[in-house]
Write a protein that holds these residues in place. Structure first.
Motif, PDB file in Angstrom:
ATOM      1  N   SER A   1      27.426  -2.795 -19.493  1.00 31.14           N
ATOM      2  CA  SER A   1      27.020  -1.415 -19.244  1.00 31.14           C
ATOM      3  C   SER A   1      28.163  -0.668 -18.569  1.00 31.14           C
ATOM      4  O   SER A   1      29.129  -1.274 -18.085  1.00 31.14           O
ATOM      5  CB  SER A   1      25.785  -1.386 -18.344  1.00 31.14           C
ATOM      6  N   SER A   2      28.052   0.649 -18.498  1.00 32.03           N
ATOM      7  CA  SER A   2      29.098   1.445 -17.851  1.00 32.03           C
ATOM      8  C   SER A   2      29.261   1.044 -16.389  1.00 32.03           C
ATOM      9  O   SER A   2      30.385   0.921 -15.886  1.00 32.03           O
ATOM     10  CB  SER A   2      28.763   2.937 -17.946  1.00 32.03           C
ATOM     11  N   SER A   3      28.151   0.832 -15.686  1.00 33.09           N
ATOM     12  CA  SER A   3      28.255   0.463 -14.273  1.00 33.09           C
ATOM     13  C   SER A   3      28.897  -0.904 -14.110  1.00 33.09           C
ATOM     14  O   SER A   3      29.665  -1.126 -13.157  1.00 33.09           O
ATOM     15  CB  SER A   3      26.874   0.483 -13.616  1.00 33.09           C
ATOM     16  N   GLU A   4      28.623  -1.820 -15.025  1.00 36.70           N
ATOM     17  CA  GLU A   4      29.241  -3.142 -14.960  1.00 36.70           C
ATOM     18  C   GLU A   4      30.739  -3.064 -15.253  1.00 36.70           C
ATOM     19  O   GLU A   4      31.550  -3.735 -14.593  1.00 36.70           O
ATOM     20  CB  GLU A   4      28.553  -4.088 -15.938  1.00 36.70           C
ATOM     21  N   LYS A   5      31.118  -2.236 -16.221  1.00 37.01           N
ATOM     22  CA  LYS A   5      32.543  -2.040 -16.497  1.00 37.01           C
ATOM     23  C   LYS A   5      33.248  -1.474 -15.260  1.00 37.01           C
ATOM     24  O   LYS A   5      34.374  -1.880 -14.939  1.00 37.01           O
ATOM     25  CB  LYS A   5      32.730  -1.092 -17.683  1.00 37.01           C
ATOM     26  N   ASN A   6      32.588  -0.534 -14.585  1.00 34.88           N
ATOM     27  CA  ASN A   6      33.174   0.040 -13.374  1.00 34.88           C
ATOM     28  C   ASN A   6      33.329  -1.011 -12.279  1.00 34.88           C
ATOM     29  O   ASN A   6      34.330  -1.014 -11.545  1.00 34.88           O
ATOM     30  CB  ASN A   6      32.304   1.183 -12.865  1.00 34.88           C
ATOM     31  N   GLN A   7      32.354  -1.891 -12.140  1.00 32.86           N
ATOM     32  CA  GLN A   7      32.453  -2.939 -11.129  1.00 32.86           C
ATOM     33  C   GLN A   7      33.673  -3.821 -11.370  1.00 32.86           C
ATOM     34  O   GLN A   7      34.451  -4.093 -10.445  1.00 32.86           O
ATOM     35  CB  GLN A   7      31.186  -3.794 -11.141  1.00 32.86           C
TER      36      GLN A   7
ATOM     37  N   THR B   1      32.397 -10.548  -7.456  1.00 33.71           N
ATOM     38  CA  THR B   1      33.369 -11.286  -8.268  1.00 33.71           C
ATOM     39  C   THR B   1      32.936 -11.145  -9.718  1.00 33.71           C
ATOM     40  O   THR B   1      31.784 -10.765  -9.997  1.00 33.71           O
ATOM     41  CB  THR B   1      33.430 -12.786  -7.903  1.00 33.71           C
ATOM     42  N   PRO B   2      33.798 -11.449 -10.685  1.00 34.03           N
ATOM     43  CA  PRO B   2      33.375 -11.393 -12.088  1.00 34.03           C
ATOM     44  C   PRO B   2      32.132 -12.222 -12.378  1.00 34.03           C
ATOM     45  O   PRO B   2      31.355 -11.896 -13.277  1.00 34.03           O
ATOM     46  CB  PRO B   2      34.599 -11.920 -12.831  1.00 34.03           C
ATOM     47  N   ALA B   3      31.914 -13.296 -11.625  1.00 31.95           N
ATOM     48  CA  ALA B   3      30.738 -14.141 -11.827  1.00 31.95           C
ATOM     49  C   ALA B   3      29.450 -13.465 -11.383  1.00 31.95           C
ATOM     50  O   ALA B   3      28.354 -13.969 -11.659  1.00 31.95           O
ATOM     51  CB  ALA B   3      30.920 -15.458 -11.087  1.00 31.95           C
ATOM     52  N   SER B   4      29.548 -12.306 -10.713  1.00 36.59           N
ATOM     53  CA  SER B   4      28.358 -11.565 -10.303  1.00 36.59           C
ATOM     54  C   SER B   4      27.648 -10.935 -11.493  1.00 36.59           C
ATOM     55  O   SER B   4      26.499 -10.501 -11.366  1.00 36.59           O
ATOM     56  CB  SER B   4      28.737 -10.464  -9.304  1.00 36.59           C
ATOM     57  N   ILE B   5      28.317 -10.855 -12.637  1.00 39.24           N
ATOM     58  CA  ILE B   5      27.766 -10.219 -13.834  1.00 39.24           C
ATOM     59  C   ILE B   5      27.455 -11.292 -14.873  1.00 39.24           C
ATOM     60  O   ILE B   5      28.280 -12.180 -15.134  1.00 39.24           O
ATOM     61  CB  ILE B   5      28.749  -9.181 -14.395  1.00 39.24           C
ATOM     62  N   ALA B   6      26.289 -11.187 -15.498  1.00 36.42           N
ATOM     63  CA  ALA B   6      25.859 -12.171 -16.493  1.00 36.42           C
ATOM     64  C   ALA B   6      26.744 -12.124 -17.734  1.00 36.42           C
ATOM     65  O   ALA B   6      27.258 -11.069 -18.109  1.00 36.42           O
ATOM     66  CB  ALA B   6      24.407 -11.910 -16.883  1.00 36.42           C
TER      67      ALA B   6
END
Length: 251
Positions: free
Chosen positions: A229-235, A19-24
């Motif tokens: 980060s790129s990986s976070e944007k992809n998530q 979910t979006p909350a998985s990312i700080a």
């Protein structure tokens, strides 16, 4: 390569669904598909709850200016419909500093009218300094962040359609510059210096009153107060693509 995926991104401990909350750094999360977060009467929305945990709920106490829920869907999910006349929701003062710092923003939207200068998200300081994410003018898509009197403040124009889209704004994405993406693709002209200011208002749906009102739908708004980060944007991008039936190109 454009991806049209199911939501299989994983995050958090124990393989929990992403979910979006998985990312700080999550600061604001408005999700129209979660109807439990919407306070409404006869389909008119008076409050849209923030799922980030920060309590930045979007509100509107004036009935004629309240957007509609339960009247439109995107990929089978509920969206809020803004009438292009005066519908808007106001965000609290705790959000006013968002345009003034590092930020990554995602917006799921559908433009239904291709009218001139429509803005689904708008912040301003009462003068020429404004943050518009995004700005639809006719069939052109763009964004503005900074002093409207300077040519460098407007960036990222491309052809606009009435399909559902995922827009992303990253500031600063290139040292000090603002960049705007749609479906994960960097838009032409998207490399302008960002304007830094502290807003005195922050709204969803129109600037003030009936000024530049959004004529279309909003499905989800996600804001992080840092550059992902790129990986976070992809998530996040693939989470939204699978959920809303849009496409997304990985970084």
């Amino acid at each position: 390569m454009a991806l049209r995926t199911r939501n299989r991104a994983r995050g958090g401990s124990g393989g929990a669904p992403f979910t979006p909350a998985s990312i700080a750094g999550l600061t604001l999360w408005l999700d129209a598909s979660d109807t439990a977060t919407i306070t409404q009467s006869a389909g008119a929305v008076s409050q849209w709850d923030d799922k980030s945990g920060n309590g930045y709920h979007a509100t509107q106490g004036t009935v004629p200016a309240q957007p509609a829920t339960g009247s439109a869907t995107l990929n089978g999910r509920n969206v809020l419909r803004f009438d292009g006349t005066d519908d808007r929701l106001t965000l609290p003062s705790g959000t006013y500093s968002i345009p003034n710092g590092d930020v990554t923003m995602f917006l799921v939207y559908r433009n239904t009218a291709n009218n001139t200068n429509r803005q689904p998200i708008n912040a301003q300081d009462g003068g020429n300094n404004r943050f518009r994410f995004i700005r639809i003018s006719g069939t052109s898509f763009g964004a503005t962040h900074g002093d409207l009197s300077t040519a460098a403040s407007s960036v990222a124009t491309t052809s606009e359609t009435t399909d559902g889209h995922i827009a992303m704004l990253v500031s600063p994405d290139n040292s000090t510059n603002l960049r705007v993406y749609r479906e994960g693709n960097l838009l032409v002209g998207s490399n302008a210096p960002r304007g830094v200011f502290t807003a005195t208002s922050f709204t969803v749906g129109s600037q003030t009153g009936s000024t530049n009102p959004w004529d279309g739908d909003i499905g989800e708004i996600i804001i992080y107060t840092r550059v992902l980060s790129s990986s976070e944007k992809n998530q996040v991008g693939n989470y939204l693509a699978g959920k809303w039936g849009a496409s997304f190109t990985n970084f």
